[in-house]
Design a protein around this motif. Structure first.
Motif, PDB file in Angstrom:
ATOM      1  N   PRO A 177     -30.639 -40.462 -15.792  1.00 33.22           N
ATOM      2  CA  PRO A 177     -29.984 -39.773 -14.672  1.00 33.22           C
ATOM      3  C   PRO A 177     -28.909 -40.620 -13.992  1.00 33.22           C
ATOM      4  N   VAL A 178     -28.968 -41.938 -14.145  1.00 35.79           N
ATOM      5  CA  VAL A 178     -27.923 -42.777 -13.541  1.00 35.79           C
ATOM      6  C   VAL A 178     -26.592 -42.601 -14.305  1.00 35.79           C
ATOM      7  N   GLN A 179     -26.645 -42.110 -15.553  1.00 33.72           N
ATOM      8  CA  GLN A 179     -25.400 -41.698 -16.225  1.00 33.72           C
ATOM      9  C   GLN A 179     -24.699 -40.637 -15.381  1.00 33.72           C
ATOM     10  N   ARG A 239     -30.962 -44.718 -37.473  1.00 33.00           N
ATOM     11  CA  ARG A 239     -31.704 -43.609 -38.069  1.00 33.00           C
ATOM     12  C   ARG A 239     -31.392 -42.358 -37.260  1.00 33.00           C
ATOM     13  N   PRO A 240     -31.000 -41.246 -37.909  1.00 34.09           N
ATOM     14  CA  PRO A 240     -30.656 -40.031 -37.156  1.00 34.09           C
ATOM     15  C   PRO A 240     -31.823 -39.565 -36.291  1.00 34.09           C
ATOM     16  N   SER A 241     -31.521 -39.073 -35.103  1.00 30.28           N
ATOM     17  CA  SER A 241     -32.567 -38.651 -34.181  1.00 30.28           C
ATOM     18  C   SER A 241     -32.039 -37.521 -33.310  1.00 30.28           C
ATOM     19  N   PHE A 242     -32.802 -37.169 -32.300  1.00 36.58           N
ATOM     20  CA  PHE A 242     -32.334 -36.124 -31.380  1.00 36.58           C
ATOM     21  C   PHE A 242     -32.579 -36.509 -29.927  1.00 36.58           C
ATOM     22  N   PHE A 243     -31.570 -36.380 -29.102  1.00 37.01           N
ATOM     23  CA  PHE A 243     -31.712 -36.416 -27.643  1.00 37.01           C
ATOM     24  C   PHE A 243     -30.817 -35.322 -27.094  1.00 37.01           C
ATOM     25  N   PRO A 244     -31.257 -34.607 -26.049  1.00 32.16           N
ATOM     26  CA  PRO A 244     -30.457 -33.473 -25.567  1.00 32.16           C
ATOM     27  C   PRO A 244     -29.081 -33.886 -25.045  1.00 32.16           C
ATOM     28  N   ARG A 300     -38.293 -30.848 -22.657  1.00 37.17           N
ATOM     29  CA  ARG A 300     -38.819 -31.514 -21.459  1.00 37.17           C
ATOM     30  C   ARG A 300     -40.211 -32.082 -21.685  1.00 37.17           C
ATOM     31  N   ASP A 301     -40.869 -31.594 -22.706  1.00 37.01           N
ATOM     32  CA  ASP A 301     -42.195 -32.132 -23.016  1.00 37.01           C
ATOM     33  C   ASP A 301     -42.137 -33.539 -23.587  1.00 37.01           C
ATOM     34  N   MET A 302     -40.938 -33.966 -24.048  1.00 37.94           N
ATOM     35  CA  MET A 302     -40.844 -35.315 -24.584  1.00 37.94           C
ATOM     36  C   MET A 302     -41.230 -36.338 -23.514  1.00 37.94           C
ATOM     37  N   GLN A 303     -41.090 -35.968 -22.271  1.00 36.21           N
ATOM     38  CA  GLN A 303     -41.330 -36.923 -21.198  1.00 36.21           C
ATOM     39  C   GLN A 303     -42.252 -36.302 -20.161  1.00 36.21           C
ATOM     40  N   ASP A 304     -43.522 -36.658 -20.226  1.00 27.95           N
ATOM     41  CA  ASP A 304     -44.506 -36.123 -19.284  1.00 27.95           C
ATOM     42  C   ASP A 304     -44.204 -36.656 -17.894  1.00 27.95           C
ATOM     43  N   THR A 305     -44.047 -35.746 -16.957  1.00 26.77           N
ATOM     44  CA  THR A 305     -43.394 -36.106 -15.704  1.00 26.77           C
ATOM     45  C   THR A 305     -44.337 -36.046 -14.517  1.00 26.77           C
ATOM     46  N   PHE A 306     -44.161 -36.976 -13.574  1.00 29.36           N
ATOM     47  CA  PHE A 306     -44.843 -36.891 -12.277  1.00 29.36           C
ATOM     48  C   PHE A 306     -43.940 -36.124 -11.323  1.00 29.36           C
ATOM     49  N   TYR A 307     -44.290 -34.868 -11.023  1.00 29.89           N
ATOM     50  CA  TYR A 307     -43.524 -34.105 -10.033  1.00 29.89           C
ATOM     51  C   TYR A 307     -44.055 -34.395  -8.643  1.00 29.89           C
ATOM     52  N   LEU A 308     -43.149 -34.532  -7.675  1.00 27.42           N
ATOM     53  CA  LEU A 308     -43.542 -34.717  -6.291  1.00 27.42           C
ATOM     54  C   LEU A 308     -43.357 -33.371  -5.612  1.00 27.42           C
ATOM     55  N   GLU A 309     -44.455 -32.727  -5.188  1.00 29.34           N
ATOM     56  CA  GLU A 309     -44.340 -31.415  -4.562  1.00 29.34           C
ATOM     57  C   GLU A 309     -43.714 -31.554  -3.190  1.00 29.34           C
ATOM     58  N   PRO A 310     -42.998 -30.599  -2.683  1.00 28.96           N
ATOM     59  CA  PRO A 310     -42.448 -29.476  -3.413  1.00 28.96           C
ATOM     60  C   PRO A 310     -41.031 -29.824  -3.852  1.00 28.96           C
ATOM     61  N   ASP A 311     -40.280 -28.854  -4.347  1.00 28.67           N
ATOM     62  CA  ASP A 311     -38.830 -28.957  -4.379  1.00 28.67           C
ATOM     63  C   ASP A 311     -38.222 -29.682  -5.556  1.00 28.67           C
ATOM     64  N   THR A 340     -31.746 -31.394 -15.975  1.00 32.21           N
ATOM     65  CA  THR A 340     -30.807 -30.290 -16.157  1.00 32.21           C
ATOM     66  C   THR A 340     -29.409 -30.771 -16.539  1.00 32.21           C
ATOM     67  N   ALA A 341     -28.880 -31.721 -15.747  1.00 29.32           N
ATOM     68  CA  ALA A 341     -27.518 -32.187 -16.016  1.00 29.32           C
ATOM     69  C   ALA A 341     -27.431 -32.947 -17.340  1.00 29.32           C
ATOM     70  N   LEU A 342     -28.592 -33.422 -17.818  1.00 26.26           N
ATOM     71  CA  LEU A 342     -28.615 -34.146 -19.097  1.00 26.26           C
ATOM     72  C   LEU A 342     -28.884 -33.196 -20.260  1.00 26.26           C
ATOM     73  N   ASN A 343     -28.685 -31.888 -19.983  1.00 24.61           N
ATOM     74  CA  ASN A 343     -28.726 -30.905 -21.059  1.00 24.61           C
ATOM     75  C   ASN A 343     -30.140 -30.627 -21.578  1.00 24.61           C
ATOM     76  N   PHE A 344     -31.151 -30.871 -20.718  1.00 23.95           N
ATOM     77  CA  PHE A 344     -32.501 -30.408 -21.032  1.00 23.95           C
ATOM     78  C   PHE A 344     -32.594 -29.011 -20.423  1.00 23.95           C
ATOM     79  N   PRO A 345     -32.548 -27.912 -21.218  1.00 21.12           N
ATOM     80  CA  PRO A 345     -32.655 -26.587 -20.604  1.00 21.12           C
ATOM     81  C   PRO A 345     -34.024 -26.418 -19.937  1.00 21.12           C
ATOM     82  N   SER A 346     -34.090 -25.693 -18.809  1.00 15.25           N
ATOM     83  CA  SER A 346     -35.401 -25.486 -18.196  1.00 15.25           C
ATOM     84  C   SER A 346     -36.247 -24.660 -19.145  1.00 15.25           C
ATOM     85  N   ASN A 347     -37.529 -24.882 -19.101  1.00 16.25           N
ATOM     86  CA  ASN A 347     -38.490 -24.215 -19.993  1.00 16.25           C
ATOM     87  C   ASN A 347     -38.231 -24.505 -21.462  1.00 16.25           C
TER      88      ASN A 347
END
Ligand code: DAH
Length: 330
Positions: A169-171, A242-247, A148-159, A137-144
Protein backbone atom coordinates in the motif's frame (compact mmCIF):
# COMPACT_ATOMS: atom_id res chain seq x y z
CA UNK A 1 33.74 9.23 89.68
CA UNK A 2 35.33 7.21 86.81
CA UNK A 3 31.96 5.38 86.39
CA UNK A 4 30.11 8.65 85.72
CA UNK A 5 32.68 9.64 83.15
CA UNK A 6 32.38 6.25 81.43
CA UNK A 7 28.66 6.89 80.93
CA UNK A 8 29.43 10.32 79.46
CA UNK A 9 32.04 8.87 77.11
CA UNK A 10 29.60 6.27 75.83
CA UNK A 11 26.72 8.68 75.27
CA UNK A 12 28.65 11.46 73.59
CA UNK A 13 27.57 11.93 69.94
CA UNK A 14 30.43 11.87 67.44
CA UNK A 15 29.10 12.45 63.92
CA UNK A 16 31.48 14.96 62.37
CA UNK A 17 35.12 15.96 62.37
CA UNK A 18 34.19 18.90 64.61
CA UNK A 19 32.36 16.83 67.22
CA UNK A 20 35.24 14.33 67.21
CA UNK A 21 37.73 17.08 67.93
CA UNK A 22 35.51 18.53 70.69
CA UNK A 23 35.28 15.04 72.23
CA UNK A 24 39.07 14.65 72.12
CA UNK A 25 39.68 18.02 73.81
CA UNK A 26 36.99 17.39 76.43
CA UNK A 27 38.34 14.02 77.59
CA UNK A 28 41.88 13.64 76.34
CA UNK A 29 43.07 17.26 75.95
CA UNK A 30 46.49 17.79 77.48
CA UNK A 31 45.60 20.84 79.52
CA UNK A 32 41.97 20.47 80.57
CA UNK A 33 40.87 17.04 79.38
CA UNK A 34 38.81 15.26 82.06
CA UNK A 35 40.78 12.01 81.85
CA UNK A 36 44.11 13.79 81.69
CA UNK A 37 43.12 15.71 84.82
CA UNK A 38 42.26 12.51 86.68
CA UNK A 39 45.57 10.92 85.75
CA UNK A 40 47.38 13.96 87.09
CA UNK A 41 45.62 13.66 90.41
CA UNK A 42 46.50 10.01 91.04
CA UNK A 43 49.39 10.98 93.33
CA UNK A 44 46.87 12.71 95.60
CA UNK A 45 45.06 9.42 96.32
CA UNK A 46 45.95 7.23 99.30
CA UNK A 47 48.91 4.98 98.26
CA UNK A 48 46.90 1.75 98.61
CA UNK A 49 44.25 2.90 96.16
CA UNK A 50 46.55 4.42 93.53
CA UNK A 51 47.16 1.24 91.61
CA UNK A 52 43.46 0.36 91.21
CA UNK A 53 42.56 3.97 90.41
CA UNK A 54 45.26 4.12 87.73
CA UNK A 55 43.93 0.94 86.12
CA UNK A 56 40.35 2.27 85.95
CA UNK A 57 41.37 5.66 84.56
CA UNK A 58 43.46 3.96 81.90
CA UNK A 59 40.42 1.91 80.90
CA UNK A 60 38.45 5.14 80.44
CA UNK A 61 41.23 6.54 78.34
CA UNK A 62 41.29 3.42 76.18
CA UNK A 63 37.52 3.58 75.73
CA UNK A 64 37.62 7.25 74.70
CA UNK A 65 40.39 6.53 72.21
CA UNK A 66 38.38 3.61 70.79
CA UNK A 67 35.41 5.84 70.14
CA UNK A 68 37.56 8.29 68.22
CA UNK A 69 39.21 5.47 66.27
CA UNK A 70 35.91 3.96 65.27
CA UNK A 71 34.68 7.32 63.98
CA UNK A 72 37.90 7.71 61.98
CA UNK A 73 37.48 4.21 60.54
CA UNK A 74 33.89 4.98 59.49
CA UNK A 75 35.09 8.14 57.76
CA UNK A 76 37.51 6.18 55.59
CA UNK A 77 35.40 3.10 54.95
CA UNK A 78 35.77 2.25 51.25
CA UNK A 79 32.04 1.87 50.55
CA UNK A 80 31.00 5.09 52.25
CA UNK A 81 29.49 7.52 49.80
CA UNK A 82 30.04 11.21 49.43
CA UNK A 83 32.90 13.45 48.52
CA UNK A 84 34.87 13.01 51.77
CA UNK A 85 35.53 9.31 51.17
CA UNK A 86 38.59 9.73 49.00
CA UNK A 87 37.04 7.60 46.23
CA UNK A 88 37.55 8.69 42.63
CA UNK A 89 34.02 8.55 41.26
CA UNK A 90 35.26 9.14 37.71
CA UNK A 91 36.95 5.72 37.54
CA UNK A 92 35.15 3.16 35.32
CA UNK A 93 33.03 0.64 37.22
CA UNK A 94 34.39 -2.78 37.99
CA UNK A 95 31.55 -4.55 36.14
CA UNK A 96 30.70 -2.44 33.08
CA UNK A 97 27.22 -3.17 31.70
CA UNK A 98 27.52 -5.51 28.68
CA UNK A 99 26.76 -3.60 25.46
CA UNK A 100 23.60 -4.58 23.56
CA UNK A 101 23.74 -5.88 20.00
CA UNK A 102 21.80 -5.11 16.85
CA UNK A 103 18.76 -7.33 16.34
CA UNK A 104 19.31 -9.71 13.39
CA UNK A 105 16.22 -8.32 11.61
CA UNK A 106 17.50 -4.75 11.93
CA UNK A 107 20.89 -5.91 10.76
CA UNK A 108 19.42 -7.62 7.68
CA UNK A 109 17.16 -4.67 6.92
CA UNK A 110 20.11 -2.26 7.17
CA UNK A 111 22.09 -4.31 4.67
CA UNK A 112 19.18 -4.52 2.23
CA UNK A 113 18.60 -0.78 2.54
CA UNK A 114 22.29 -0.02 2.02
CA UNK A 115 22.34 -1.97 -1.27
CA UNK A 116 19.28 -0.19 -2.67
CA UNK A 117 20.45 3.21 -1.48
CA UNK A 118 23.56 2.53 -3.54
CA UNK A 119 21.25 2.11 -6.57
CA UNK A 120 19.66 5.51 -5.92
CA UNK A 121 16.53 4.39 -4.03
CA UNK A 122 15.32 6.49 -1.11
CA UNK A 123 13.31 5.24 1.87
CA UNK A 124 9.55 5.73 2.23
CA UNK A 125 7.24 4.58 5.02
CA UNK A 126 3.52 4.29 5.63
CA UNK A 127 1.06 3.45 8.41
CA UNK A 128 0.61 -0.07 9.81
CA UNK A 129 -3.11 0.61 10.27
CA UNK A 130 -4.29 0.93 6.71
CA UNK A 131 -7.50 1.32 4.74
CA UNK A 132 -8.84 -1.56 2.72
CA UNK A 133 -8.63 0.68 -0.32
CA UNK A 134 -4.84 1.25 -0.03
CA UNK A 135 -4.11 -2.33 1.03
CA UNK A 136 -6.26 -4.12 -1.57
CA UNK A 137 -8.57 -2.13 -3.85
CA UNK A 138 -6.08 0.34 -5.32
CA UNK A 139 -3.63 -2.55 -5.78
CA UNK A 140 -6.10 -4.21 -8.13
CA UNK A 141 -7.45 -6.81 -5.70
CA UNK A 142 -11.16 -6.81 -6.73
CA UNK A 143 -13.52 -7.01 -3.74
CA UNK A 144 -14.90 -10.50 -3.21
CA UNK A 145 -12.14 -11.78 -5.45
CA UNK A 146 -10.34 -14.89 -4.20
CA UNK A 147 -7.02 -13.04 -4.60
CA UNK A 148 -7.78 -11.41 -1.22
CA UNK A 149 -7.55 -14.83 0.34
CA UNK A 150 -3.82 -14.88 -0.40
CA UNK A 151 -3.42 -12.68 2.65
CA UNK A 152 -5.46 -13.52 5.74
CA UNK A 153 -6.24 -10.17 7.21
CA UNK A 154 -6.84 -8.64 10.65
CA UNK A 155 -9.77 -6.25 10.12
CA UNK A 156 -10.28 -3.53 12.71
CA UNK A 157 -14.03 -2.99 13.13
CA UNK A 158 -15.72 -0.96 11.84
CA UNK A 159 -15.08 0.81 8.56
CA UNK A 160 -12.83 -1.21 6.31
CA UNK A 161 -9.72 -0.46 8.30
CA UNK A 162 -7.15 -3.20 8.78
CA UNK A 163 -3.61 -4.05 9.83
CA UNK A 164 -1.72 -3.90 6.55
CA UNK A 165 -0.93 -7.34 5.16
CA UNK A 166 2.03 -6.11 3.09
CA UNK A 167 4.09 -2.98 2.43
CA UNK A 168 2.60 -2.63 -1.07
CA UNK A 169 0.00 0.00 0.00
CA UNK A 170 2.95 2.39 0.40
CA UNK A 171 3.31 2.13 -3.41
CA UNK A 172 -0.11 3.76 -3.61
CA UNK A 173 0.67 6.38 -0.96
CA UNK A 174 3.92 7.29 -2.66
CA UNK A 175 2.37 7.63 -6.12
CA UNK A 176 -0.43 9.79 -4.69
CA UNK A 177 2.08 12.05 -2.95
CA UNK A 178 4.83 12.37 -5.56
CA UNK A 179 5.01 12.81 -9.29
CA UNK A 180 7.22 10.22 -11.05
CA UNK A 181 10.04 9.54 -11.51
CA UNK A 182 9.84 7.70 -8.18
CA UNK A 183 12.44 5.31 -6.81
CA UNK A 184 11.76 4.12 -3.23
CA UNK A 185 12.17 1.18 -0.93
CA UNK A 186 9.73 0.70 1.93
CA UNK A 187 10.77 -1.26 5.00
CA UNK A 188 8.05 -2.04 7.50
CA UNK A 189 6.05 -4.35 9.70
CA UNK A 190 3.08 -6.24 8.32
CA UNK A 191 0.40 -8.47 9.88
CA UNK A 192 -1.40 -11.62 8.85
CA UNK A 193 -3.88 -13.85 10.58
CA UNK A 194 -1.80 -16.99 10.13
CA UNK A 195 -1.54 -20.13 12.20
CA UNK A 196 1.66 -19.58 14.18
CA UNK A 197 4.38 -22.13 13.45
CA UNK A 198 8.13 -22.34 12.92
CA UNK A 199 7.69 -20.68 9.52
CA UNK A 200 4.88 -18.17 9.99
CA UNK A 201 3.97 -15.63 12.60
CA UNK A 202 1.13 -13.11 12.97
CA UNK A 203 3.52 -10.27 12.21
CA UNK A 204 6.65 -10.02 10.10
CA UNK A 205 8.66 -7.49 8.12
CA UNK A 206 8.96 -6.67 4.45
CA UNK A 207 10.92 -4.42 2.17
CA UNK A 208 8.96 -3.13 -0.81
CA UNK A 209 10.58 -1.56 -3.86
CA UNK A 210 9.01 0.70 -6.48
CA UNK A 211 10.48 2.39 -9.52
CA UNK A 212 8.24 4.43 -11.83
CA UNK A 213 9.44 6.43 -14.81
CA UNK A 214 8.99 6.54 -18.56
CA UNK A 215 10.36 3.56 -20.50
CA UNK A 216 11.04 1.18 -17.58
CA UNK A 217 11.34 -2.43 -18.77
CA UNK A 218 11.43 -5.90 -17.30
CA UNK A 219 15.15 -5.96 -18.17
CA UNK A 220 15.66 -3.08 -15.69
CA UNK A 221 13.90 -5.10 -13.00
CA UNK A 222 16.00 -8.20 -13.70
CA UNK A 223 19.19 -6.18 -13.60
CA UNK A 224 18.51 -4.43 -10.31
CA UNK A 225 17.44 -7.68 -8.59
CA UNK A 226 20.45 -9.56 -9.94
CA UNK A 227 22.79 -6.91 -8.54
CA UNK A 228 20.89 -7.00 -5.25
CA UNK A 229 21.18 -10.79 -4.89
CA UNK A 230 24.90 -10.64 -5.69
CA UNK A 231 25.47 -7.87 -3.13
CA UNK A 232 23.63 -9.75 -0.41
CA UNK A 233 24.47 -13.40 -1.11
CA UNK A 234 27.77 -13.11 -2.96
CA UNK A 235 28.90 -12.76 -6.58
CA UNK A 236 28.49 -16.47 -7.38
CA UNK A 237 24.93 -16.75 -5.99
CA UNK A 238 22.61 -18.62 -8.37
CA UNK A 239 19.15 -17.14 -8.95
CA UNK A 240 16.17 -17.64 -11.23
CA UNK A 241 13.01 -15.75 -12.18
CA UNK A 242 9.90 -17.92 -12.09
CA UNK A 243 6.56 -16.72 -13.55
CA UNK A 244 3.97 -15.95 -10.88
CA UNK A 245 0.87 -13.89 -10.21
CA UNK A 246 0.21 -10.75 -8.18
CA UNK A 247 -2.82 -8.53 -8.82
CA UNK A 248 -0.78 -5.33 -8.84
CA UNK A 249 1.92 -6.44 -11.30
CA UNK A 250 1.72 -7.77 -14.86
CA UNK A 251 3.73 -9.74 -15.73
CA UNK A 252 4.73 -11.05 -12.31
CA UNK A 253 7.58 -13.25 -11.17
CA UNK A 254 9.15 -14.74 -8.11
CA UNK A 255 12.88 -14.88 -7.53
CA UNK A 256 14.45 -18.05 -6.13
CA UNK A 257 18.02 -18.49 -5.03
CA UNK A 258 19.90 -21.79 -4.99
CA UNK A 259 20.60 -22.80 -1.44
CA UNK A 260 23.03 -25.60 -0.73
CA UNK A 261 25.11 -26.83 2.13
CA UNK A 262 28.71 -27.30 1.02
CA UNK A 263 28.97 -30.42 3.19
CA UNK A 264 25.86 -32.01 1.60
CA UNK A 265 25.51 -30.48 -1.90
CA UNK A 266 22.84 -33.00 -2.88
CA UNK A 267 20.52 -31.28 -0.36
CA UNK A 268 20.60 -28.06 -2.42
CA UNK A 269 17.26 -26.57 -3.48
CA UNK A 270 15.64 -23.42 -4.89
CA UNK A 271 14.22 -21.10 -2.25
CA UNK A 272 11.88 -18.23 -2.99
CA UNK A 273 13.07 -14.87 -1.62
CA UNK A 274 10.86 -12.25 -3.25
CA UNK A 275 7.96 -11.37 -5.54
CA UNK A 276 8.18 -8.78 -8.31
CA UNK A 277 6.77 -7.57 -11.60
CA UNK A 278 5.86 -4.64 -13.82
CA UNK A 279 3.36 -2.21 -12.26
CA UNK A 280 -0.13 -3.13 -13.50
CA UNK A 281 -1.91 -0.40 -15.55
CA UNK A 282 -4.87 -0.63 -13.15
CA UNK A 283 -2.60 0.58 -10.33
CA UNK A 284 -1.64 3.65 -12.38
CA UNK A 285 -5.36 4.25 -13.01
CA UNK A 286 -6.10 4.07 -9.27
CA UNK A 287 -3.62 6.87 -8.54
CA UNK A 288 -4.53 8.91 -11.61
CA UNK A 289 -1.34 8.39 -13.55
CA UNK A 290 -1.56 7.80 -17.28
CA UNK A 291 -0.71 4.10 -17.93
CA UNK A 292 0.14 4.98 -21.54
CA UNK A 293 2.91 7.25 -20.33
CA UNK A 294 4.22 5.74 -17.09
CA UNK A 295 5.88 2.39 -16.60
CA UNK A 296 7.45 0.82 -13.55
CA UNK A 297 8.51 -2.21 -11.65
CA UNK A 298 7.89 -3.29 -8.07
CA UNK A 299 9.21 -5.98 -5.79
CA UNK A 300 8.64 -7.15 -2.22
CA UNK A 301 10.56 -9.44 0.07
CA UNK A 302 10.25 -10.81 3.60
CA UNK A 303 13.10 -9.75 5.89
CA UNK A 304 12.66 -12.72 8.25
CA UNK A 305 12.97 -15.13 5.35
CA UNK A 306 16.26 -13.61 4.24
CA UNK A 307 17.64 -13.36 7.80
CA UNK A 308 16.73 -17.02 8.41
CA UNK A 309 18.63 -18.08 5.29
CA UNK A 310 21.69 -15.98 6.02
CA UNK A 311 22.02 -16.90 9.70
CA UNK A 312 20.70 -20.46 9.53
CA UNK A 313 17.75 -19.70 11.84
CA UNK A 314 15.17 -22.50 11.81
CA UNK A 315 12.24 -21.02 13.74
CA UNK A 316 10.80 -17.59 12.89
CA UNK A 317 9.47 -17.20 16.44
CA UNK A 318 12.98 -16.78 17.85
CA UNK A 319 13.06 -13.28 16.33
CA UNK A 320 10.32 -12.05 18.65
CA UNK A 321 11.07 -13.87 21.90
CA UNK A 322 13.95 -11.56 22.90
CA UNK A 323 15.85 -14.43 24.48
CA UNK A 324 19.17 -12.85 25.36
CA UNK A 325 21.06 -16.06 24.48
CA UNK A 326 19.74 -15.77 20.91
CA UNK A 327 20.22 -12.02 20.57
CA UNK A 328 23.78 -11.87 21.87
CA UNK A 329 24.97 -14.08 18.99
CA UNK A 330 24.59 -11.21 16.54
N1 DAH B 1 3.02 -7.75 -1.53
C1 DAH B 1 3.41 -9.10 -1.88
C2 DAH B 1 3.18 -10.02 -0.68
O1 DAH B 1 3.16 -9.56 0.41
C3 DAH B 1 4.87 -9.17 -2.27
C4 DAH B 1 5.11 -8.48 -3.56
C5 DAH B 1 5.04 -9.18 -4.75
C6 DAH B 1 5.38 -7.13 -3.61
C7 DAH B 1 5.28 -8.57 -5.96
C8 DAH B 1 5.61 -6.51 -4.83
C9 DAH B 1 5.55 -7.25 -6.02
O2 DAH B 1 5.87 -5.21 -4.93
O3 DAH B 1 5.78 -6.62 -7.19
O4 DAH B 1 3.04 -11.19 -0.87
Amino acid sequence: MPDDILKDIESEIIDSKESAEAFRVKYLGRKSGKITGMLKRIPEAPPKERRELGRRINELKKRAEERLASFEAHLHKPDATGPQTGIDLTLPGRFPAPPGSIHPLTHTLNEIARVFEGFGFSIATGPEIETEWHNFTALNFPSNHPARDMQDTFYLEPDRVLLRTHTSPVQIRTLLAEQPPVRVIVPGRVYRNEAVSYKSYCLFHQVEGLYVDEGVTFADLKQVLRLFVQALFGGDARMRFRPSFFPFTEPSAEVDIWWSDEAVPENGRWLEILGCGMVDPNVFDAVDLDPERWTGYAFGMGIERIAMLRYGIRDIRTFYENDIRFLEQF
